[in-house]
Scaffold this motif. Structure first.
Motif, PDB file in Angstrom:
ATOM      1  N   UNK A  22       0.858  -1.321   0.054  1.00 48.18           N
ATOM      2  CA  UNK A  22      -0.022   0.020  -0.007  1.00 48.18           C
ATOM      3  C   UNK A  22       0.739   1.306   0.211  1.00 48.18           C
ATOM      4  N   UNK A  23       2.014   1.443   0.593  1.00 42.77           N
ATOM      5  CA  UNK A  23       2.874   2.481   0.870  1.00 42.77           C
ATOM      6  C   UNK A  23       3.524   2.700  -0.542  1.00 42.77           C
ATOM      7  N   UNK A  24       3.867   1.749  -1.173  1.00 47.26           N
ATOM      8  CA  UNK A  24       4.608   1.896  -2.612  1.00 47.26           C
ATOM      9  C   UNK A  24       3.477   2.321  -3.637  1.00 47.26           C
ATOM     10  N   UNK A  25       2.413   1.703  -3.337  1.00 48.56           N
ATOM     11  CA  UNK A  25       1.444   2.230  -4.516  1.00 48.56           C
ATOM     12  C   UNK A  25       0.912   3.668  -4.159  1.00 48.56           C
ATOM     13  N   UNK A  26       0.499   3.862  -2.753  1.00 48.11           N
ATOM     14  CA  UNK A  26       0.489   5.358  -2.659  1.00 48.11           C
ATOM     15  C   UNK A  26       1.535   6.372  -3.074  1.00 48.11           C
ATOM     16  N   UNK A  27       2.892   6.005  -2.929  1.00 45.89           N
ATOM     17  CA  UNK A  27       3.954   6.960  -3.279  1.00 45.89           C
ATOM     18  C   UNK A  27       3.691   7.027  -4.851  1.00 45.89           C
ATOM     19  N   UNK A  28       3.477   6.047  -5.660  1.00 41.60           N
ATOM     20  CA  UNK A  28       3.271   6.054  -6.974  1.00 41.60           C
ATOM     21  C   UNK A  28       2.321   7.182  -7.315  1.00 41.60           C
ATOM     22  N   UNK A  29       1.025   7.081  -6.665  1.00 39.18           N
ATOM     23  CA  UNK A  29      -0.107   8.223  -7.082  1.00 39.18           C
ATOM     24  C   UNK A  29       0.511   9.578  -6.765  1.00 39.18           C
ATOM     25  N   UNK A  30       1.274   9.797  -5.673  1.00 32.17           N
ATOM     26  CA  UNK A  30       1.463  11.065  -5.377  1.00 32.17           C
ATOM     27  C   UNK A  30       2.727  11.694  -6.445  1.00 32.17           C
ATOM     28  N   UNK A  31       3.643  10.504  -6.627  1.00 29.60           N
ATOM     29  CA  UNK A  31       4.653  10.718  -7.789  1.00 29.60           C
ATOM     30  C   UNK A  31       4.204  11.203  -9.073  1.00 29.60           C
ATOM     31  N   UNK A  32       2.993  10.612  -9.560  1.00 33.53           N
ATOM     32  CA  UNK A  32       2.465  11.115 -10.630  1.00 33.53           C
ATOM     33  C   UNK A  32       2.067  12.537 -10.674  1.00 33.53           C
ATOM     34  N   UNK A  33       2.033  13.185  -9.670  1.00 35.84           N
ATOM     35  CA  UNK A  33       2.048  14.702  -9.498  1.00 35.84           C
ATOM     36  C   UNK A  33       3.229  15.301  -9.591  1.00 35.84           C
ATOM     37  N   UNK A  34       3.204  16.501 -10.053  1.00 29.44           N
ATOM     38  CA  UNK A  34       4.618  17.275 -10.080  1.00 29.44           C
ATOM     39  C   UNK A  34       5.022  17.305  -8.810  1.00 29.44           C
ATOM     40  N   UNK A  35       6.478  17.222  -8.723  1.00 26.30           N
ATOM     41  CA  UNK A  35       7.212  17.648  -7.421  1.00 26.30           C
ATOM     42  C   UNK A  35       7.389  18.899  -7.307  1.00 26.30           C
ATOM     43  N   UNK A  36       7.690  19.198  -5.956  1.00 26.41           N
ATOM     44  CA  UNK A  36       8.045  18.516  -4.860  1.00 26.41           C
ATOM     45  C   UNK A  36       6.873  17.900  -3.901  1.00 26.41           C
ATOM     46  N   UNK A  37       7.161  16.733  -3.458  1.00 26.65           N
ATOM     47  CA  UNK A  37       6.045  16.172  -2.841  1.00 26.65           C
ATOM     48  C   UNK A  37       6.415  16.074  -1.230  1.00 26.65           C
ATOM     49  N   UNK A  38       5.102  16.118  -0.365  1.00 26.51           N
ATOM     50  CA  UNK A  38       5.321  15.969   0.989  1.00 26.51           C
ATOM     51  C   UNK A  38       4.969  14.637   1.374  1.00 26.51           C
ATOM     52  N   UNK A  39       5.899  14.187   2.290  1.00 24.78           N
ATOM     53  CA  UNK A  39       5.477  12.921   3.011  1.00 24.78           C
ATOM     54  C   UNK A  39       5.251  13.316   4.467  1.00 24.78           C
TER      55      UNK A  39
END
Length: 177
Positions: A22-39
């Motif tokens: 689930x975490x890797x999948x969720x990270x892929x969803x966020x990384x589909x958006x423009x960076x920078x990303x907040x974790x």
């Protein structure tokens, strides 16, 4: 980036069991958006095993992630994220555990979280463990945790644009696209 329309849903809830992906999948969803990303991390490294898990999660993420710790003040951290920045919260069950062990007013804390998620402009991806598939726990604290997690998931699923259950690394979209 602020003010731009997001490509994905505003609010996504990703559920799954331990080590489901689930975490890797969720990270892929966020990384589909423009960076920078907040974790937004809710874990606390109280022992060597948990510190190793935290290190594994950090090592998996590429450059472009900014980590903010929120083991207790998740609502405050969400409220302080810049509009338009993609945000991942991992994970709600650790945050809930912290609140439960602090003997916090869970109704107030979860209500404030649901309100914060409703207000958040997105994109926002929430990760949580689905703990209701197993046997009935043998003690009152574990049963309360399971029940509170189930209630929180229901409330968040009701306001989410997309809900995904991850099983064996495979996402199953339960709500939305």
């Amino acid at each position: 980036m602020a003010g731009e329309a997001t490509r994905g849903p505003r609010l996504t809830l990703v559920l799954g069991g331990a080590r489901s992906g689930k975490s890797a999948y969720a990270e892929s969803l966020v990384q589909a958006e423009p960076a920078p990303w907040i974790y937004v991390a809710t874990a606390q490294g109280y022992d060597d095993e948990m510190r190793a898990r935290i290190a594994d999660h950090r090592a998996r993420r590429p450059a472009g992630w900014e980590t903010r710790d929120a083991p207790r003040d998740l609502v405050g951290v969400l409220g302080a994220t810049p509009p338009g920045r993609p945000v991942l919260v991992d994970c709600l069950t650790l945050w809930l555990s912290n609140a439960l062990l602090d003997e916090a007013d869970l109704a107030a804390k979860t209500g404030a979280l649901v309100a914060a998620c409703t207000r958040h402009p997105g994109p926002l991806v929430l990760v949580s463990n689905e703990v209701g598939f197993g046997i009935v726990p043998d003690n009152a604290l574990a049963r309360r945790f399971r029940d509170e997690a189930g209630r929180l998931h229901q409330r968040l699923a009701a306001i989410a644009d997309r809900v995904v259950l991850v099983v064996a690394g495979l996402p199953l979209v339960v709500k939305g696209e």
